[in-house]
Design a protein around this motif. Structure first.
Motif, PDB file in Angstrom:
ATOM      1  N   SER A 176       0.830  -1.207   0.000  1.00 34.63           N
ATOM      2  CA  SER A 176       0.000   0.000   0.000  1.00 34.63           C
ATOM      3  C   SER A 176       0.868   1.262   0.000  1.00 34.63           C
ATOM      4  O   SER A 176       0.590   2.222  -0.726  1.00 34.63           O
ATOM      5  CB  SER A 176      -0.964   0.000   1.181  1.00 34.63           C
ATOM      6  OG  SER A 176      -0.258  -0.015   2.405  1.00 34.63           O
ATOM      7  N   GLY A 177       1.922   1.256   0.800  1.00 33.92           N
ATOM      8  CA  GLY A 177       2.844   2.395   0.815  1.00 33.92           C
ATOM      9  C   GLY A 177       3.548   2.567  -0.509  1.00 33.92           C
ATOM     10  O   GLY A 177       3.732   3.688  -0.998  1.00 33.92           O
ATOM     11  N   LEU A 178       3.929   1.449  -1.103  1.00 25.76           N
ATOM     12  CA  LEU A 178       4.598   1.492  -2.402  1.00 25.76           C
ATOM     13  C   LEU A 178       3.652   2.019  -3.472  1.00 25.76           C
ATOM     14  O   LEU A 178       4.059   2.806  -4.331  1.00 25.76           O
ATOM     15  CB  LEU A 178       5.111   0.102  -2.774  1.00 25.76           C
ATOM     16  CG  LEU A 178       5.898   0.032  -4.067  1.00 25.76           C
ATOM     17  CD1 LEU A 178       7.193   0.826  -3.952  1.00 25.76           C
ATOM     18  CD2 LEU A 178       6.203  -1.409  -4.418  1.00 25.76           C
ATOM     19  N   THR A 179       2.389   1.608  -3.436  1.00 24.72           N
ATOM     20  CA  THR A 179       1.402   2.091  -4.404  1.00 24.72           C
ATOM     21  C   THR A 179       1.284   3.610  -4.313  1.00 24.72           C
ATOM     22  O   THR A 179       1.256   4.310  -5.330  1.00 24.72           O
ATOM     23  CB  THR A 179       0.035   1.421  -4.162  1.00 24.72           C
ATOM     24  OG1 THR A 179       0.194   0.010  -4.355  1.00 24.72           O
ATOM     25  CG2 THR A 179      -1.027   1.952  -5.103  1.00 24.72           C
ATOM     26  N   HIS A 180       1.248   4.129  -3.096  1.00 19.69           N
ATOM     27  CA  HIS A 180       1.173   5.583  -2.903  1.00 19.69           C
ATOM     28  C   HIS A 180       2.418   6.269  -3.475  1.00 19.69           C
ATOM     29  O   HIS A 180       2.314   7.265  -4.218  1.00 19.69           O
ATOM     30  CB  HIS A 180       1.022   5.898  -1.414  1.00 19.69           C
ATOM     31  CG  HIS A 180       1.074   7.360  -1.117  1.00 19.69           C
ATOM     32  ND1 HIS A 180       0.065   8.241  -1.457  1.00 19.69           N
ATOM     33  CD2 HIS A 180       2.045   8.108  -0.532  1.00 19.69           C
ATOM     34  CE1 HIS A 180       0.414   9.458  -1.087  1.00 19.69           C
ATOM     35  NE2 HIS A 180       1.593   9.399  -0.521  1.00 19.69           N
ATOM     36  N   GLN A 181       3.596   5.766  -3.128  1.00 21.21           N
ATOM     37  CA  GLN A 181       4.845   6.371  -3.603  1.00 21.21           C
ATOM     38  C   GLN A 181       4.959   6.277  -5.127  1.00 21.21           C
ATOM     39  O   GLN A 181       5.406   7.216  -5.786  1.00 21.21           O
ATOM     40  CB  GLN A 181       6.052   5.713  -2.931  1.00 21.21           C
ATOM     41  CG  GLN A 181       6.141   5.954  -1.440  1.00 21.21           C
ATOM     42  CD  GLN A 181       6.278   7.419  -1.084  1.00 21.21           C
ATOM     43  OE1 GLN A 181       6.907   8.203  -1.778  1.00 21.21           O
ATOM     44  NE2 GLN A 181       5.676   7.797   0.032  1.00 21.21           N
ATOM     45  N   ALA A 182       4.552   5.139  -5.683  1.00 28.97           N
ATOM     46  CA  ALA A 182       4.586   4.971  -7.142  1.00 28.97           C
ATOM     47  C   ALA A 182       3.655   5.978  -7.809  1.00 28.97           C
ATOM     48  O   ALA A 182       3.989   6.532  -8.872  1.00 28.97           O
ATOM     49  CB  ALA A 182       4.213   3.540  -7.522  1.00 28.97           C
ATOM     50  N   GLY A 183       2.511   6.227  -7.200  1.00 31.79           N
ATOM     51  CA  GLY A 183       1.593   7.220  -7.743  1.00 31.79           C
ATOM     52  C   GLY A 183       2.221   8.606  -7.791  1.00 31.79           C
ATOM     53  O   GLY A 183       2.068   9.337  -8.780  1.00 31.79           O
ATOM     54  N   LEU A 184       2.934   8.971  -6.736  1.00 34.86           N
ATOM     55  CA  LEU A 184       3.618  10.267  -6.699  1.00 34.86           C
ATOM     56  C   LEU A 184       4.706  10.343  -7.772  1.00 34.86           C
ATOM     57  O   LEU A 184       4.839  11.357  -8.465  1.00 34.86           O
ATOM     58  CB  LEU A 184       4.227  10.513  -5.314  1.00 34.86           C
ATOM     59  CG  LEU A 184       3.239  10.634  -4.145  1.00 34.86           C
ATOM     60  CD1 LEU A 184       3.991  10.716  -2.820  1.00 34.86           C
ATOM     61  CD2 LEU A 184       2.313  11.827  -4.336  1.00 34.86           C
TER      62      LEU A 184
END
Length: 164
Positions: free
Chosen positions: A69-77
């Motif tokens: 979930s954290g990676l998904t957020h960072q990837a989105g940024l």
């Protein structure tokens, strides 16, 4: 075997955690100042730039030791900044593949010299070649021992919350 750590183990453990904290703090400051990146964003970009292919989100999460979930957020940024691309895997419709863009590679090239400088100054300048070799051997051995365990992505979802 005793449950307690002996004095030498405690000394090594606390020194390791303190060195890690101090080094990561300095690295985070440098990455933010020179590239506007968080440490995990740098890890993502560096891992992708070093790979000879796009990586799945699971491979990336296991490689940078970060939650999905954290990676998904960072990837989105990072995607919003044009530094990576995400797309559905041609091999598995359930998987998302991530790749670095030319702008992402350029960002890594921008921050890498300062990153190397911080690591060299704060860690390696205090050690001679023999000590660097010994440290490398010890850290590789410890890393390999830790990596021999199943990756976080292999744990059932209900058990993941307990691992945090």
């Amino acid at each position: 075997m005793s449950d307690a750590l002996n004095p030498a183990q405690l000394r090594a453990y606390f020194a390791l955690t303190e060195v890690t904290s101090l080094l990561q703090y300095a690295v985070r400051q440098q990455l933010q100042a020179e590239g506007g990146l968080s440490y995990v964003q740098f890890e993502i970009l560096a891992k992708l730039a070093d790979s000879d292919r796009a990586l799945t989100m699971t491979e990336l999460a296991d490689g940078v030791v970060y939650s999905r979930s954290g990676l998904t957020h960072q990837a989105g940024l990072l995607e919003k900044e044009g530094l990576i691309t995400r797309s559905t895997s041609p091999d598995d419709q359930r998987a998302t593949v991530v790749d670095v863009t030319d702008a992402g590679r350029a960002k890594v090239a921008t921050v890498l010299p300062g990153h190397i400088g911080v690591v060299r100054e704060l860690l390696f300048d205090s050690l001679d070649e023999r000590q660097v070799d010994a440290l490398g051997d010890m850290m590789v051995r410890a890393r390999d021992h830790l990596r021999a365990r199943p990756p976080r992505s292999a744990a059932p979802r209900s058990a993941r919350g307990a691992q945090r």
